[in-house]
Design an enzyme around this catalytic site. Structure first.
Site, PDB file in Angstrom:
ATOM      1  CG  HIS A  37      -2.098  -0.985   1.015  1.00  0.00           C
ATOM      2  ND1 HIS A  37      -3.245  -0.704   0.314  1.00  0.00           N
ATOM      3  CD2 HIS A  37      -2.209  -2.273   1.411  1.00  0.00           C
ATOM      4  CE1 HIS A  37      -4.034  -1.771   0.307  1.00  0.00           C
ATOM      5  NE2 HIS A  37      -3.422  -2.747   0.959  1.00  0.00           N
ATOM      6  CB  THR A  38       4.375   1.978  -0.216  1.00  0.00           C
ATOM      7  OG1 THR A  38       4.695   0.709  -0.794  1.00  0.00           O
ATOM      8  CG2 THR A  38       4.541   1.902   1.285  1.00  0.00           C
ATOM      9  CB  ALA A  78      -4.118 -16.406  -4.333  1.00  0.00           C
ATOM     10  CG  LEU A 128      -0.296 -15.262  -5.704  1.00  0.00           C
ATOM     11  CD1 LEU A 128      -0.043 -16.711  -6.097  1.00  0.00           C
ATOM     12  CD2 LEU A 128       0.865 -14.748  -4.867  1.00  0.00           C
ATOM     13  CB  SER A 170      -6.470  -8.714 -12.314  1.00  0.00           C
ATOM     14  OG  SER A 170      -5.795  -8.026 -11.288  1.00  0.00           O
ATOM     15  CD  GLU A 213      -7.002  -4.201 -11.643  1.00  0.00           C
ATOM     16  OE1 GLU A 213      -6.420  -4.983 -12.418  1.00  0.00           O
ATOM     17  OE2 GLU A 213      -7.783  -4.585 -10.744  1.00  0.00           O
ATOM     18  CG  ASP A 259      -0.076  -5.692  -8.204  1.00  0.00           C
ATOM     19  OD1 ASP A 259       0.811  -5.495  -7.357  1.00  0.00           O
ATOM     20  OD2 ASP A 259      -1.262  -5.940  -7.909  1.00  0.00           O
TER      21      ASP A 259
HETATM   22  C1  GAF Z   1      -2.941  -4.449  -4.924  1.00  0.00           C
HETATM   23  C2  GAF Z   1      -2.734  -3.282  -5.889  1.00  0.00           C
HETATM   24  F1  GAF Z   1      -3.050  -3.659  -7.162  1.00  0.00           F
HETATM   25  C3  GAF Z   1      -1.306  -2.751  -5.852  1.00  0.00           C
HETATM   26  O1  GAF Z   1      -1.209  -1.594  -6.654  1.00  0.00           O
HETATM   27  C4  GAF Z   1      -0.865  -2.454  -4.419  1.00  0.00           C
HETATM   28  O2  GAF Z   1      -1.421  -1.259  -3.957  1.00  0.00           O
HETATM   29  C5  GAF Z   1      -1.198  -3.629  -3.495  1.00  0.00           C
HETATM   30  O3  GAF Z   1      -2.545  -4.040  -3.612  1.00  0.00           O
HETATM   31  C6  GAF Z   1      -0.938  -3.282  -2.054  1.00  0.00           C
HETATM   32  O4  GAF Z   1       0.405  -3.050  -1.859  1.00  0.00           O
HETATM   33  O5  GAF Z   1      -2.184  -5.559  -5.331  1.00  0.00           O
END
Ligand code: GAF
Length: 385
Positions: free
Chosen positions: A34-35, A121, A123, A126, A158, A170
């Protein structure tokens, strides 16, 4: 599922024997949760679980997709491109829409895709689909988009077609992944550095809760808003602050009393987590696995108590890992509210850990977790057969 069954299906449905073949993996994240949408730092890697695509052009001006995993066919005229009721198709359509917005003229494309990244999960199956289809279109139509542009298009897909206002981690990790390397990414500048994952004596084990609580995307978007509201307050005192990346613990504490208590805790977690990523990168490059593990444990506590994105099932697996002699670090991974914990486990205790975690989780929740060993692998790429 294996690539030959996907290729066979492609031949059956579209009559093409030698389609383009693309592999797009899932990802893990060592630390830095969440950074990304706070312009901060993350430390992910692509893995050996992937989605495979076969693709070819058609002259019918149709999108024709077959999801191997859902065993479902989808068709739409290219000129009618818009959000669909078929949710899996949106991950592909969203990417096509981004190409269109960048001025590319789309024509018909036939795709079969499927793989072994478990859905829900944490991972990032998507993002694997979005990245994979971005590469499919780039290759099939020779659009000449760069890797970083494809990453940005996949992220926007997304946002716009799946409604999750995700950060860039991701899609970036999946596109830029390298064998045996994790990526320390600065999500503001997009500067990145690879770090060799040399966990001598240890291995990465994922424990999947097999739950995905329904509030995932709404709570995710809510966390983003809470972080932004913290930034808005801090900005009044330091106008150069445009994201939590720019804040430090002293500044935050100075204004604690003026902040909503929940917003304060969200900000506290993010500010601390950014510092942990820097420390973890240093620890890993110095081969200090114990330090990396200790930081991961701190991350879990922050996500559980301050950011509040864990859940009962994740905490059960985390607590078990904490009590198990042989686990050097453990935490929930990804967006939260379900999915996996990531654990760094001594090689010779790994089997006992997996059995113990499975038994304990079954006894406490009545459900069986899935356990995955993962290896760090290459990112999204076209495969020559
Ligand atoms: C999900 C989000 F898609 C990522 O961008 C990220 O914020 C993550 O949650 C948390 O670190 O996977």
């Amino acid at each position: 599922m294996n690539t030959s069954s996907i290729r066979q299906k492609h031949k059956e449905l579209f009559g093409i024997k030698e389609p383009l073949l693309v592999r797009s993996p899932g990802r893990i994240n060592l630390i830095g949760e969440h950074t990304d949408y706070n312009d901060g730092f993350v430390f992910p890697a692509a893995i050996d679980k992937a989605i495979w695509f076969t693709a070819s052009r058609n002259d019918k001006k149709l999108f024709r997709f077959f999801s191997f995993d859902f065993d479902e066919y989808f068709e739409l005229p290219v000129d009618e491109l818009s959000i669909s009721k078929v949710s899996w198709a949106n991950y592909l359509l969203g990417v096509a829409d981004q190409y269109k917005k960048r001025g590319h003229s789309l024509s018909g494309v036939d795709v079969v895709f499927g793989g072994d990244i478990p859905v829900g999960a944490g991972l990032s199956s998507s993002a694997a689909v979005e990245n994979g289809f971005a590469l499919v279109l780039n290759k099939l139509f020779d659009f000449q988009e760069s890797k970083i542009e494809m990453v940005k298009m996949a992220q926007k897909a997304e946002h716009e077609y799946a409604g999750v206002m995700c950060g860039i981690m991701d899609q970036f990790a999946i596109m830029f992944g390298k064998k045996q390397q994790a990526i320390r990414l600065d999500c503001r500048t997009l500067d990145y550095e690879y770090a060799n994952i040399n966990l001598t004596g240890y291995q990465i084990v994922l424990c999947d809760t097999k739950v995905k609580h329904s509030l995932v995307s709404s709570a995710y978007n809510q966390r983003r808003k809470e972080c932004e509201s913290g930034v808005n307050l801090l900005k009044q005192y330091k106008p150069e602050i445009t994201a939590l990346r720019d804040a430090d613990p002293d500044l935050l504490n100075k204004h604690k009393a003026e902040m909503d208590e929940v917003v304060y805790r969200r900000c506290k977690y993010v500010v601390e987590e950014n510092l942990r990523v820097m420390e973890a990168f240093k620890a890993l490059t110095q081969g200090n696995i114990a330090k990396l593990g200790a930081l991961m444990t701190e991350t879990h506590k922050g996500l559980r108590d301050d950011f509040e994105v864990s859940c009962k099932e994740l905490d059960i697996l985390f607590d078990f890992a904490q009590s198990f002699d042989g686990v050097i670090g453990s935490r929930m991974m990804g967006g939260g509210f379900g999915g996996c914990t990531i654990n760094i486990v001594e090689n010779d205790k790994a089997e006992a850990f997996k059995n113990g975690a499975t038994k304990h989780y079954k006894q406490t929740t009545g459900n069986t977790p899935s356990i995955y060993d993962v290896k760090i692998m290459e990112g999204t790429n076209a495969v020559i057969i």
